[in-house]
Structure formats: structure tokens, C-alpha cells
Design an enzyme around this catalytic site. Structure first.
Site, PDB file in Angstrom:
ATOM      1  N   LYS A   1      41.577  48.840  48.148  1.00  0.00           N
ATOM      2  CA  LYS A   1      40.178  49.221  47.998  1.00  0.00           C
ATOM      3  C   LYS A   1      39.801  49.399  46.532  1.00  0.00           C
ATOM      4  O   LYS A   1      38.692  49.069  46.130  1.00  0.00           O
ATOM      5  CB  LYS A   1      39.885  50.495  48.774  1.00  0.00           C
ATOM      6  CG  LYS A   1      40.334  51.741  48.089  1.00  0.00           C
ATOM      7  CD  LYS A   1      40.109  52.985  48.923  1.00  0.00           C
ATOM      8  CE  LYS A   1      40.963  54.095  48.400  1.00  0.00           C
ATOM      9  NZ  LYS A   1      40.344  54.912  47.372  1.00  0.00           N
ATOM     10  N   THR A   2      40.738  49.890  45.739  1.00  0.00           N
ATOM     11  CA  THR A   2      40.444  50.035  44.317  1.00  0.00           C
ATOM     12  C   THR A   2      40.204  48.661  43.705  1.00  0.00           C
ATOM     13  O   THR A   2      39.308  48.471  42.894  1.00  0.00           O
ATOM     14  CB  THR A   2      41.606  50.716  43.584  1.00  0.00           C
ATOM     15  OG1 THR A   2      42.010  51.830  44.353  1.00  0.00           O
ATOM     16  CG2 THR A   2      41.184  51.168  42.215  1.00  0.00           C
TER      17      THR A   2
ATOM     18  N   ASP B   1      33.534  55.780  45.502  1.00  0.00           N
ATOM     19  CA  ASP B   1      34.890  55.703  46.032  1.00  0.00           C
ATOM     20  C   ASP B   1      35.190  56.984  46.812  1.00  0.00           C
ATOM     21  O   ASP B   1      34.553  58.011  46.578  1.00  0.00           O
ATOM     22  CB  ASP B   1      35.875  55.557  44.859  1.00  0.00           C
ATOM     23  CG  ASP B   1      37.246  55.108  45.323  1.00  0.00           C
ATOM     24  OD1 ASP B   1      37.394  54.764  46.508  1.00  0.00           O
ATOM     25  OD2 ASP B   1      38.175  55.107  44.491  1.00  0.00           O
ATOM     26  N   GLU B   2      36.144  56.942  47.701  1.00  0.00           N
ATOM     27  CA  GLU B   2      36.542  58.115  48.497  1.00  0.00           C
ATOM     28  C   GLU B   2      35.325  58.780  49.143  1.00  0.00           C
ATOM     29  O   GLU B   2      35.153  59.995  49.104  1.00  0.00           O
ATOM     30  CB  GLU B   2      37.282  59.149  47.621  1.00  0.00           C
ATOM     31  CG  GLU B   2      38.442  58.598  46.808  1.00  0.00           C
ATOM     32  CD  GLU B   2      39.700  58.330  47.627  1.00  0.00           C
ATOM     33  OE1 GLU B   2      39.639  58.434  48.862  1.00  0.00           O
ATOM     34  OE2 GLU B   2      40.722  57.989  47.010  1.00  0.00           O
TER      35      GLU B   2
ATOM     36  N   GLN C   1      41.666  59.737  55.733  1.00  0.00           N
ATOM     37  CA  GLN C   1      42.211  60.372  54.532  1.00  0.00           C
ATOM     38  C   GLN C   1      41.292  61.458  54.003  1.00  0.00           C
ATOM     39  O   GLN C   1      41.349  61.815  52.833  1.00  0.00           O
ATOM     40  CB  GLN C   1      42.464  59.323  53.454  1.00  0.00           C
ATOM     41  CG  GLN C   1      43.556  58.342  53.833  1.00  0.00           C
ATOM     42  CD  GLN C   1      43.868  57.387  52.702  1.00  0.00           C
ATOM     43  OE1 GLN C   1      44.349  57.792  51.653  1.00  0.00           O
ATOM     44  NE2 GLN C   1      43.580  56.122  52.901  1.00  0.00           N
TER      45      GLN C   1
ATOM     46  N   ARG D   1      51.779  57.134  51.141  1.00  0.00           N
ATOM     47  CA  ARG D   1      51.995  56.954  49.696  1.00  0.00           C
ATOM     48  C   ARG D   1      53.226  56.088  49.430  1.00  0.00           C
ATOM     49  O   ARG D   1      53.401  55.572  48.337  1.00  0.00           O
ATOM     50  CB  ARG D   1      52.219  58.300  48.975  1.00  0.00           C
ATOM     51  CG  ARG D   1      51.071  59.293  48.948  1.00  0.00           C
ATOM     52  CD  ARG D   1      49.770  58.699  48.569  1.00  0.00           C
ATOM     53  NE  ARG D   1      49.036  58.268  49.743  1.00  0.00           N
ATOM     54  CZ  ARG D   1      47.988  57.472  49.699  1.00  0.00           C
ATOM     55  NH1 ARG D   1      47.555  57.000  48.563  1.00  0.00           N
ATOM     56  NH2 ARG D   1      47.358  57.117  50.804  1.00  0.00           N
TER      57      ARG D   1
END
Length: 779
Positions: A36-37, A258-259, A300, A660
Site C-alpha cells: 500500500k505504501t 494513509d492508515e 489493523q 510484521r
DNA sequence: GCTCTGTTTGTTTTT
DNA sequence: CAAACAGAGC
């Protein structure tokens, strides 16, 4: 000339459609490790390169400063690479070093510098430096552009003072911490003290509203704002001032967040105002040359304690999008391919998160081989846990020469869990960094130095003034200070104005007058030079002339040396800031310092084992991950055990931890551990049972994850529950006034509260409190 | 006005 | 088992 769009070739179809999205709203539902980044970064590049958007018109909100910095860096590099291909027809790496440098600085000047990339807080503080003077709150309070940003401990003591000294309240009932929490929550919902009062008429609420009101008075008197104000004030300003909103709406044509699952109400309001110019009628929205592009993953969402609300993400389609079903929608893209983790790790993650009810259905699809099974170790206590992890790290590093210390991360639920790991790592002389806990800017000497700078920048900042007025000791004692404060209150002028007037000082201060006048002269002097001197010069000057440095030198203890070292470190940070930013003013540095987080110190390529909380680990990845302390009461945390919603958040936290890991994941559980200085027996985390048992490798063959019976805190029952929860049963059809019809899939009983999970025909799963939600049973 | 020491109190997570 | 605080002594 065909524009070279090399970067598009590196994308899968869904990523590509996200990156190529131009105008209008788009929600990108991006699972962990789905790139996504990359999508976000490339879309910014695509907007500039292909759609010829001026970088100035792009606003990108990241979750941390570190993420912002990295995104800028990636944009700069990719851009340089693209331009290089186009102009010289060779890769960037083939250029001479000097050519590389000049190309990068050219890209910096034309692109990166102009982009608005940062956290909500960072971006808003930038906006406020322009426009805070135009804001006036409902009680007529105003602020000036050299405002201070109060840190958490300043706020805490301000509130404590109001509660105990001014209001004489019972500290047991109204402790500063919980009041701070209430006020912060209010601000994150966009509530002023008056609004708060309207919503809370009960006695305690009324008092909190009064404290909140007085707290605002004091912030204003100090020309200061708190963290929440950084976002609240712009929102209010935009609501009250059409032309200011119009200006920023026009500035930010393309908004990226983002997020998005971790935004809260006030941040949402901000985005919505900027995106729509405050127009509530959506048929009037004009998406020509504009977009709102949000990226997130409800699974998340781990910041609800900060009022983050992932239903904001779930509602995006309804709010901005076309609201069509997944198959037909043009305003949502799902990224489900995972490029990060081995299949076994993903399977564990998928199984775990399936236990949550409130989510957008989404499965992480593996793109890499299955990898090793997941390591699982039960240890006697936290000491043995740490020894196990460190010996495992050593072993894996020995057998895999391609790994370095930076390939390993130890993740835990709470900061205090780091202690035993640190001890063992030190003993083994393994380099490590610990993220979080005590921050650089929380150190006493750094706070002193920063307080000096804040008073110089903003003399009204009485909180900082009081911190340094007698540091180092110059014989200005409690009584003197109290007299001065009394005078300032009677005249209702800032303390600074009393202190900077020699006659007043001589009248009030008596014996301390001489040193007080010297002190005031020093600050006045530097305040006058604020325009001509750089931040670093001011710091050096004030630390020398105030005698602060000298006092530390005279002490000569190891501790004093350490402090000198830290002050030196601070001046390096100032220099670094001046290097990285065009803005070399004192205020610029001060706001960046207030907003700095510890995560910013985590540098890639540094070969150190990383230790951090699960919250800090969000957005990061490591080849080898140790997720430790999988015990009931720790993960899930004890404060979440009787609330199904918090329990789901704990599960998401665990999910974040699991995802992670790239190559290998280890889970540990200690049977005993020190809590508040007492040994406590721990039972395994319920999350362990939820993982696929065949993937867990205890290293000995036998599985030992069964929990003792009777330890289930949350009872999930379908029939004949002992209390009156039988009113609601799994399988019942129900009607909700706004969500429509649905079926009950779960009934949670936690203490006195009952929650039920309902799968709505139209909207999917939600957890509700049947007492609050006006649910009707259908037959 | 300043320092020391015993007592108390409390721990989730953070921009 | 900390850190933070209040109160007594110098």
C-alpha cells in the site's frame, strides 16, 4: 514524446488501478504487506508525472513522521530515476555521484519540497502558523502565530493545578489523568467546553466541562495549544471562516490519507472540509481535478484509545463513494496479495483475524513459499523468555550469514516488557535499539533547554517560564515566584510582562530582584534577536549565558556529563533540522521537536535488534519477528478482557504483530511473571488457541497450548445463558432502525454488559449493545 | 530556600 | 518495583 512510466510495470492490476486513479474518491482496502505504501507513493508520482498536477496541490497524510520522511525519499528517488531514463537514457545508478546529487537536489526543489506530506499534527501545525491569528473561539479567545505546543506533562500539571488549587476538587474523584482523557476525547470529537456541557448534564460532567473551560483559558493565556488543538482549531476555523477554508480547499486538490482506519472524528471532519469545501449536498460536489484517496485496513485498527474509529473507513463508500456492491463499485479497490510474509505466517494471521466479527471480509493471499512453521515456546518466566529469544537470535544469525542484527525484532504489548530483553542483550553484547518508552525530549535537561527556547519564542508561555526561572538556581525562590504570579493574576497580564519590567521586579522581588533582572534581560535580548539569529545560535547563546552549561560543568559528576552530552545532542538536532528544512526559525524547530516521536530514531540499515511495542511496529516489517508475552491479561491486555470490542482490538494488535514477519515468526508465553513487584501465574493467551495448531512448532513435538478450563473470560453461548441474556439468541432475526435487518451471529457476555454481533443483510457484521441500539426482534 | 528521605501511588497502547 | 510526592530537617 512518450512519457516513461516505468513504475507502472512494477504493479499488479489492483495496485495499478489504485495508482492510475485520477479524480474523485477512492478507497483502497489494503491488507498487511500488500504494497500500500508503494501504491500511495506511485500514485503521487503518477499525479505529477502523468497528470501534470502541481506538487503544491497534493496533501498526503501519513501516520508517523518517519513514514512521511520515507515517502518523500522514495518519491525523490523514483522521480530521479524516471527523469534520468528520460533525459540520459540510462539508469540513475549509472550517473556520476556529483550528477546524482545535483539531480536529486533538483527534484527536491521542484517536487519534494513543495509536497505537503506529514502527519495530521505536523500538517495542521503548519496551517496554523499561517492562519491561527484568524481564529476566535466561542468565548472570544485568540492565539498568535508564535504559539507553543504543550507537551503531555505540561498539560498534566496544568490540569492538576486547576483541579486541586483552583477548583479544590477531590483528587480521588477528579484525577488529572482521567480529566485529561475526557478533555482529549471531547476535542477529538470536536466538542468545545460548551458542547461538552450540553452533552453531559450530570454533575461530574458539568465539573469536567468547567475544568475544560478553565483549561482553555490557561492555554490561551500561555498562547499555547495542546496536541488535539492542532487539529481541532483548523477544523473550527474552517467551519467559521469560508474564505480561509476556500483557500486551503483550493490549495489541496488531491488529498491522500494513509492508515485511514486510524483516523478519528475530527481528522475525518478536516479531510471532509478540505475535500468538499464544506459543501454538505453531495450532488454539488465537483470532482474535476480533485480527489480523495484513502488507504487503510480495518483489521489493523489499533488506536481506538485515541478515539480512532474504523467505522469511518467502513463508511467511506457511503460517505464519498458510489456505495455500489464490491463487484460493481468504482470507488473501492482491494489489495489482497501479500508480498511480505511466508504462507504459514499468513495462514496464522488469517485464522486469527477470522475470529473478529466487525470487518470487511478480506483474505491475505500468499505470493511466496510456505516457509517454516511458527516457533512457539513456553518458558518458566520472563527471564527465561528473554534468554530463549536471544539465544534463538544468535543461533539464526549464525546459520544465516545474510542476516544482520537489524533483521530481528522483538515485539511486545507494553513498554515495561522490554526490561529483561535489554538485560540479556547487553549481557550478550548484541546491539539493539529500543523504540518508545522514555523519549529524548522527555529528559530533564532537554526539557529545560526547550523551555528556554519556548519562552524566547513565545514570552507568554508561562509554563515554560516557570520551568526555567530558577534553573539553574539563581536564588529565585517559591515565595518570590508566588508574589510575582499573584501580581500577574491581579493585573491579568502574563507573568513575563511583570518580570520584564524592572520597576515591578524591584518592588515585588526584594532580594531576588537582581538576578531576576539579569535573567529577564537575557531572555529579552534573545527574544529581540529572534529574526536575525538561527535556532542553533539562540540555543548555544541561552545555554551559555544562563549559566546552565556552567552549572553542569561545575558538578563534574557522571550524570552531569551525561546531561551536557544530551544538550550537545540537542544542538546537533537543531543543526540537523536547519540542514533538512528551509525554515531555520526557532518556531519551526520547536514545533518539529514537539511532534517528534521516538520512532523517528529507528533508522534502516542500522544493524541493531529492534525492541518495540506492537503499536510502534505498525507499518514496519522484519525478516524474523518474536512476538512475546502471549498471556491472558497481557495480550489481550487485562483491561480489555470483559469488553468484546476491546478484545477485538487486542486481536487486531496481535494480527499486526504476526503480519510484521517476513520469513519467520516466534511466539512465546511465560508461565510466571512479575507484575507490580509480585510474581503472578499466567495462563496462555486465548489467541494461541485461535491459531492453526498444526503450524505451531514447540520444538519438541508436543503441543502445550491448551488452557486450563474455566478461564474463558468471554462466554460465547447460544442457548440457556444463566442470566437474562436469553432475550437474544444466536440465529435470531433482528431489525435495527438504521442498519436494517440482520441475523445474530454471536452473543457476548462480559460482566454486566451484553453485546451481540449481528450480520446485517446490507451492511455486514457489527457489534452492538442491545440496550443502546434500539433493536427489535423479528420472528 | 534547598535537600534529603520515607511514603505513596500506580502501568496499555501515542501523534 | 519504580517514580513521584510530600514533609521534615538543614
Amino acid at each position: 514524446m512518450t512519457t516513461n512510466l516505468d513504475y507502472l510495470r512494477q504493479l499488479n492490476p489492483s495496485q495499478r488501478s489504485a495508482v492510475e486513479h485520477f479524480c474523485g474518491p477512492l478507497l483502497v482496502v489494503a491488507g498487511a504487506g500488500s504494497g500500500k505504501t508503494r501504491a500511495l507513493t506511485y500514485r503521487i508520482i503518477h499525479l505529477i508525472r502523468y497528470h501534470k498536477v502541481d506538487p503544491e496541490n497534493i496533501l498526503a497524510v501519513t501516520f508517523t513522521n518517519k513514514a512521511a520522511r520515507e515517502m518523500k525519499l522514495r518519491i525523490e528517488r523514483t522521480f530521479a530515476g524516471e527523469i534520468c531514463q528520460e533525459k540520459h537514457e540510462k539508469p540513475f545508478e549509472a550517473l556520476k555521484e556529483s550528477e546524482q546529487k545535483s539531480l536529486l537536489s533538483q527534484v527536491y526543489r521542484c517536487v519534494t519540497k513543495k509536497l505537503w506530506i506529514g502527519t495530521f499534527h505536523g500538517l495542521c501545525s503548519r496551517i496554523l502558523r499561517y492562519d491561527i491569528g484568524k481564529y476566535r473561539d466561542e468565548k472570544g479567545r485568540t492565539w498568535r502565530s508564535n504559539f507553543s505546543i504543550m507537551d503531555e506533562s505540561d498539560v498534566q500539571s496544568l490540569l492538576k493545578n486547576i483541579v486541586t488549587k483552583q477548583f479544590n476538587l477531590d483528587e480521588k474523584k477528579f484525577d488529572a489523568r482521567s480529566i485529561r482523557y475526557s478533555i482529549s476525547n471531547a476535542k477529538n470529537l470536536g466538542l468545545s467546553p460548551d458542547d461538552y456541557l450540553k452533552e453531559h448534564s450530570y454533575p461530574k460532567g458539568r465539573i469536567i466541562a468547567e475544568v475544560y473551560q478553565e483549561y482553555q483559558n490557561q492555554l490561551c493565556a500561555n498562547n499555547a495549544v495542546d496536541f488535539d488543538d492542532l487539529i481541532l482549531i483548523p477544523v473550527r476555523l474552517f467551519q467559521q471562516n469560508e474564505s480561509v477554508l476556500g483557500y486551503w480547499h483550493n490549495q489541496f486538490k488531491h488529498i491522500l490519507v494513509d492508515e485511514y482506519q486510524d483516523t478519528n472524528q475530527i481528522q475525518y471532519d478536516l479531510i471532509r472540509l478540505l475535500g468538499t469545501n464544506g459543501e454538505t449536498d453531495r450532488t454539488q460536489w465537483d470532482w474535476r481535478n480533485r480527489s480523495i484517496f484513502v488507504v487503510g485496513d480495518a483489521d489493523q485498527s489499533i488506536y481506538s484509545f485515541r478515539m480512532a474509529d474504523f467505522t469511518i473507513l467502513l463508511n467511506f463508500q457511503k460517505d464519498f463513494g458510489d456505495g455500489l456492491p464490491d463487484a460493481d463499485t468504482r470507488t473501492m479497490v482491494k489489495l489482497e496479495e501479500n508480498y511480505r510474509s511466508r504462507e504459514n505466517i499468513l495462514e496464522a494471521a488469517n485464522k486469527l483475524i477470522e475470529n473478529n466479527t466487525q470487518r470487511i471480509d478480506k483474505v491475505l493471499k500468499a505470493t511466496r513459499g510456505s516457509g517454516d512453521t511458527i516457533g512457539f515456546k513456553v518458558t518458566r518466566d520472563e527471564q527465561e523468555e528473554a534468554e530463549f529469544v536471544v539465544s534463538k537470535i544468535k543461533e539464526i544469525k549464525r546459520n544465516n550469514p545474510e542476516l544482520n542484527w537489524g533483521s530481528f525484532a522483538i515485539l511486545y504489548r507494553i513498554n515495561s516488557q522490554s526490561r529483561p530483553f535489554e538485560d540479556v542483550l547487553i549481557k550478550s553484547t548484541i546491539p539493539y535499539t529500543i523504540v518508545g518508552g522514555f523519549k529524548f525530549y522527555d529528559r530533564q535537561e532537554i526539557k529545560d533547554a526547550v523551555a528556554y527556547l519556548r519562552v524566547i519564542a513565545n514570552p507568554a508561555d508561562t509554563v515554560s517560564l516557570l520551568r526555567v526561572i530558577n534553573t539553574p538556581r539563581r536564588g529565585i525562590g517559591k515565595t518570590t515566584i508566588e508574589n510575582l504570579l499573584k501580581a500577574s493574576q491581579e493585573l491579568s497580564i502574563p507573568l513575563w510582562e511583570i518580570i520584564s519590567d524592572e520597576t515591578s521586579v524591584n518592588t515585588i522581588a526584594g532580594r531576588a530582584a537582581k538576578s531576576l533582572n539579569e535573567f529577564s534581560k537575557l531572555l529579552q535580548d534573545l527574544h529581540g534577536k529572534i529574526e536575525e539569529l538561527s535556532a542553533s545560535e539562540i540555543l548555544t547563546e541561552v545555554m551559555e549565558s544562563s549559566g546552565y552549561i556552567e552549572e553542569l560543568r561545575l558538578q563534574g559528576t557522571e550524570e552531569a556529563d551525561n546531561r551536557l552530552e544530551n544538550i550537545f545532542e540537542l544542538s546537533n538536532a537543531v543543526l540537523q533540522y536547519q540542514e533538512d528544512n528551509e525554515d531555520i526559525t526557532l518556531q519551526g524547530f520547536l514545533s518539529s521537536a514537539s511532534l517528534a516521536s521516538d520512532l523517528d530514531n529507528l533508522k534502516e540499515g542500522e544493524e541493531r535488534v529492534s525492541l518495540m511495542t506492537l503499536h510502534s511496529a505498525k507499518g514496519l516489517e522484519f525478516p524474523i519477528v518474536y512476538l512475546v508475552g502471549l498471556e491472558q491479561g497481557l495480550l489481550p491486555h487485562s483491561r480489555s478482557l470483559n469488553d468484546p470490542l476491546s478484545l477485538e482490538e487486542e486481536r487486531r494488535l496481535c494480527y499486526v504483530g504476526v503480519t510484521r514477519a517476513q520469513e519467520q515468526l516466534f511466539l512465546t508465553y511465560a508461565k510466571e511473571r512479575y507484575v507490580w513487584g509480585n510474581r503472578e501465574t499466567k495462563i496462555p493467551s486465548q489467541f494461541l488457541e485461535e491459531l492453526p495448531q498444526e503450524l505451531l512448532d514447540t520444538g519438541r513435538g508436543k503441543q502445550t497450548t491448551k488452557r486450563s478450563t474455566g478461564s474463558k473470560i468471554v462466554a460465547v453461548k447460544s442457548k440457556s445463558a444463566p442470566n437474562d441474556s436469553k432475550e437474544w439468541e444466536v440465529g435470531d432475526r433482528v431489525l435495527h432502525p438504521t442498519f436494517g435487518e440482520g441475523k445474530i451471529t454471536n452473543v457476548f457476555e462480559g460482566g454486566r454488559r451484553i453485546s451481540i454481533a449481528v450480520k446485517f443483510d446490507a451492511l455486514g457484521n457489527k457489534i452492538l449493545d442491545p440496550v443502546i441500539a434500539k433493536l427489535q426482534k423479528l420472528n
